[in-house]
Scaffold this active site. Sequence first.
Site, PDB file in Angstrom:
ATOM      1  N   GLU A  15       0.776   1.171  -2.963  1.00  0.00           N
ATOM      2  CA  GLU A  15       1.429   1.664  -4.182  1.00  0.00           C
ATOM      3  C   GLU A  15       1.582   0.581  -5.239  1.00  0.00           C
ATOM      4  OE1 GLU A  15       5.208   3.470  -3.108  1.00  0.00           O
ATOM      5  OE2 GLU A  15       4.228   4.134  -1.267  1.00  0.00           O
ATOM      6  N   CYS A  40       4.628  -3.564 -10.795  1.00  0.00           N
ATOM      7  CA  CYS A  40       5.150  -3.977  -9.493  1.00  0.00           C
ATOM      8  C   CYS A  40       4.051  -3.725  -8.482  1.00  0.00           C
ATOM      9  CB  CYS A  40       6.396  -3.142  -9.169  1.00  0.00           C
ATOM     10  SG  CYS A  40       7.034  -3.439  -7.512  1.00  0.00           S
ATOM     11  N   CYS A  88       4.268  -3.674   6.267  1.00  0.00           N
ATOM     12  CA  CYS A  88       5.074  -4.899   6.283  1.00  0.00           C
ATOM     13  C   CYS A  88       5.660  -5.084   7.671  1.00  0.00           C
ATOM     14  CB  CYS A  88       6.208  -4.759   5.256  1.00  0.00           C
ATOM     15  SG  CYS A  88       7.233  -6.240   5.092  1.00  0.00           S
ATOM     16  N   CYS A 147      13.128  -4.621   7.416  1.00  0.00           N
ATOM     17  CA  CYS A 147      14.435  -4.444   6.757  1.00  0.00           C
ATOM     18  C   CYS A 147      14.900  -2.986   6.916  1.00  0.00           C
ATOM     19  CB  CYS A 147      14.349  -4.801   5.277  1.00  0.00           C
ATOM     20  SG  CYS A 147      13.913  -6.526   4.997  1.00  0.00           S
ATOM     21  N   CYS A 178      14.404  -0.349   3.936  1.00  0.00           N
ATOM     22  CA  CYS A 178      13.136  -0.346   3.204  1.00  0.00           C
ATOM     23  C   CYS A 178      12.111   0.587   3.837  1.00  0.00           C
ATOM     24  CB  CYS A 178      12.580  -1.772   3.148  1.00  0.00           C
ATOM     25  SG  CYS A 178      11.048  -1.880   2.214  1.00  0.00           S
ATOM     26  N   CYS A 196       9.595   1.337  -3.466  1.00  0.00           N
ATOM     27  CA  CYS A 196       8.385   1.000  -2.729  1.00  0.00           C
ATOM     28  C   CYS A 196       8.280   1.660  -1.362  1.00  0.00           C
ATOM     29  CB  CYS A 196       8.268  -0.509  -2.590  1.00  0.00           C
ATOM     30  SG  CYS A 196       9.641  -1.239  -1.717  1.00  0.00           S
TER      31      CYS A 196
END
Length: 347
Positions: free
Chosen positions: A94, A107, A114, A118, A121, A335
Amino acid sequence: MFDGKAAIRSLLPEELEAELKALGEPSYRAKQVFSWLSRGAESFDGMSNLPKQLREKLKDRYYLAAPEVLRKQVSAHDGTVKYLWGLSDGNAVETVVMQYHHGNTVCISTQVGCRQGCAFCASTIGGLVRQLEPCEMLEEVMFSEKDSGLKISNIVLMGIGEPLDNFDNVIKFLRLVNCPEGMDIGMRHISLSTCGITERFDKLAALNLQLTLSVSLHAPDDETRSRIMPANRGRGVSALMDECERYYRQTGRRISFEYAMIDGVNDSDAQAKLLAQHAKRISAHVNLIPLNHVDESRLRPTPPERLRRFKELLEREGVNVTVRRSLGGDIDASCGQLRKKAAAGRA
Ligand code: SAH
């Protein structure tokens, strides 16, 4: 490498010149090719000022393509544009273009997925799939600008992924996007955001880039931070602050702390005071972010009244603090959300 070929858009002008020289070409050819690449050429065939023979040679050796728009959403409220880009291997990332008074900001994602985990997220839910190549990050900027028609003046590395976990490719991308012959975006217009991979801070500082380092702090104490950010375990807030101070001393560049306000988790008065201590020690700027809703998470945003009080407490301590304006709320702009929904067949 793509299909066993090197990605030509990942080459800096001097690298391209060396490669073309090895093919027996004069240096002005490298300039011509770099200019096509920077203008978003999608194939070698369109490079009309190159001899056909050279185009064929390039085609045999190098990979060149554009990402595909799998999905595009435009906010009816503020014109924020969000892309889901399809990459050559079928993965997707994205990119968001936001229109601020100080210029248009893109962005970008730095990894597919990832591994940082977290709790708040969406990007981390499926883990890390792979690193993005320098050209893929460059193409996020280039093709978002081309498709949206919005001239990009600022870049934030705050999309999917942890930039310092893809260090070499990210640095190469920064050099490419900063090239005067290319997109020519100044380092002072670029922010790199990290969850705090402190082992890389020295290496980054040594490069002496003029970018802004944003540290996703989100909690000023170890108990809370380790709970919501696994990256804190084994590192700790105190060591993170030491590394931030070292970075600030080495570069003279002020750090920004990102702080997503989570109801009942990191928004107490005591946490505001501890956060103020950390920020004052290194003259850091604090950016408070109203938590974006993520379906899979039970964490809730801090109510506006509490957020105001938290901000006031920081101001009273003399901290430089802002609240991030939320853009694109109607289009899943935070995100990881679009990629996740597309994967689940809901986009
Ligand atoms: N891995 C890097 C950059 C990507 S995340 C980092 O951790 O900084 C970009 C920013 O968005 C980080 O500050 C991250 O903590 C924040 N963020 C992630 N999910 C969020 C959510 N649901 N609400 C608000 N901010 C969020």
